[in-house]
Design a protein around this motif. Sequence first.
Motif, mmCIF file in Angstrom:
data_model
loop_
_atom_site.group_PDB
_atom_site.id
_atom_site.type_symbol
_atom_site.label_atom_id
_atom_site.label_comp_id
_atom_site.label_asym_id
_atom_site.label_seq_id
_atom_site.Cartn_x
_atom_site.Cartn_y
_atom_site.Cartn_z
ATOM 1 N N GLU A 1 0.815 -1.210 0.000
ATOM 2 C CA GLU A 1 0.000 0.000 0.000
ATOM 3 C C GLU A 1 0.851 1.265 0.000
ATOM 4 N N GLY A 2 0.537 2.147 -0.951
ATOM 5 C CA GLY A 2 1.218 3.434 -1.029
ATOM 6 C C GLY A 2 2.505 3.435 -1.832
ATOM 7 N N THR A 3 2.940 2.288 -2.328
ATOM 8 C CA THR A 3 4.173 2.265 -3.105
ATOM 9 C C THR A 3 3.879 2.442 -4.589
ATOM 10 N N VAL A 4 4.851 3.020 -5.299
ATOM 11 C CA VAL A 4 4.737 3.287 -6.731
ATOM 12 C C VAL A 4 5.969 2.704 -7.412
ATOM 13 N N TRP A 5 5.756 1.980 -8.510
ATOM 14 C CA TRP A 5 6.815 1.302 -9.243
ATOM 15 C C TRP A 5 6.732 1.690 -10.711
ATOM 16 N N GLU A 6 7.879 1.772 -11.368
ATOM 17 C CA GLU A 6 7.901 2.239 -12.756
ATOM 18 C C GLU A 6 8.848 1.402 -13.612
ATOM 19 N N THR A 7 8.478 1.239 -14.887
ATOM 20 C CA THR A 7 9.345 0.588 -15.860
ATOM 21 C C THR A 7 9.294 1.368 -17.163
ATOM 22 N N THR A 8 10.396 1.387 -17.869
ATOM 23 C CA THR A 8 10.461 1.988 -19.198
ATOM 24 C C THR A 8 11.278 1.066 -20.097
ATOM 25 N N ASP A 9 10.989 1.119 -21.374
ATOM 26 C CA ASP A 9 11.724 0.329 -22.348
ATOM 27 C C ASP A 9 11.553 1.008 -23.699
ATOM 28 N N SER A 10 12.507 0.822 -24.583
ATOM 29 C CA SER A 10 12.384 1.412 -25.915
ATOM 30 C C SER A 10 13.217 0.634 -26.907
ATOM 31 N N GLY A 11 12.867 0.810 -28.153
ATOM 32 C CA GLY A 11 13.581 0.202 -29.261
ATOM 33 C C GLY A 11 13.755 1.242 -30.356
ATOM 34 N N GLU A 12 14.146 0.798 -31.516
ATOM 35 C CA GLU A 12 14.401 1.714 -32.621
ATOM 36 C C GLU A 12 13.170 2.530 -33.013
ATOM 37 N N ASP A 13 11.993 1.904 -33.002
ATOM 38 C CA ASP A 13 10.791 2.605 -33.449
ATOM 39 C C ASP A 13 9.624 2.466 -32.464
ATOM 40 N N TRP A 14 9.929 2.258 -31.201
ATOM 41 C CA TRP A 14 8.875 2.145 -30.203
ATOM 42 C C TRP A 14 9.375 2.604 -28.838
ATOM 43 N N ASP A 15 8.439 2.877 -27.945
ATOM 44 C CA ASP A 15 8.736 3.350 -26.602
ATOM 45 C C ASP A 15 7.611 2.852 -25.692
ATOM 46 N N TYR A 16 7.941 2.537 -24.439
ATOM 47 C CA TYR A 16 6.971 1.973 -23.501
ATOM 48 C C TYR A 16 7.268 2.496 -22.111
ATOM 49 N N LYS A 17 6.207 2.845 -21.374
ATOM 50 C CA LYS A 17 6.355 3.256 -19.979
ATOM 51 C C LYS A 17 5.123 2.798 -19.217
ATOM 52 N N ALA A 18 5.333 2.265 -18.004
ATOM 53 C CA ALA A 18 4.221 1.836 -17.153
ATOM 54 C C ALA A 18 4.538 2.181 -15.699
ATOM 55 N N THR A 19 3.509 2.633 -15.002
ATOM 56 C CA THR A 19 3.622 2.958 -13.582
ATOM 57 C C THR A 19 2.540 2.197 -12.831
ATOM 58 N N ILE A 20 2.953 1.448 -11.806
ATOM 59 C CA ILE A 20 2.009 0.704 -10.964
ATOM 60 C C ILE A 20 1.936 1.390 -9.608
ATOM 61 N N THR A 21 0.706 1.693 -9.180
ATOM 62 C CA THR A 21 0.460 2.290 -7.870
ATOM 63 C C THR A 21 -0.379 1.308 -7.062
#
Length: 118
Positions: A27-47
């Motif tokens: 409870e109350g924690t926040v986690w993040e991930t990012t990733d990318s390639g030549e023609d793409w990008d991704y980001k996600a945040t879990i609360t």
Amino acid sequence: MKKLLLLFVFMLPLVFSGCSSDDDSLEGTVWETTDSGEDWDYKATITFSKSTFSVTGYYKYDENGDGVFTSDEIEPFNEVGTYTYDEPNIIVVWDGEEETGTISGNKMTIGEETYYKK
């Protein structure tokens, strides 16, 4: 006096074992991930809340290869789910799917994704 001393001796273990731990909640924690390639990008945040979580983020795809992400090439997402945490193991359920993972320090791995505590 002996009775008080005996009572104290018997109560002492309860003092140390009577406190519950919050290790079963993120409870109350926040986690993040990012990733990318030549023609793409991704980001996600879990609360995390007490027994639920929300995950927000986006996928970006450079469909025409110009190096610029236009609004129609960005797919935001927002999902909710439930979780159980039994240190160091976590089980998340979202979109009808169950995934397992582990948490070690500031690093959480769920499936193939690695998240870092913010």
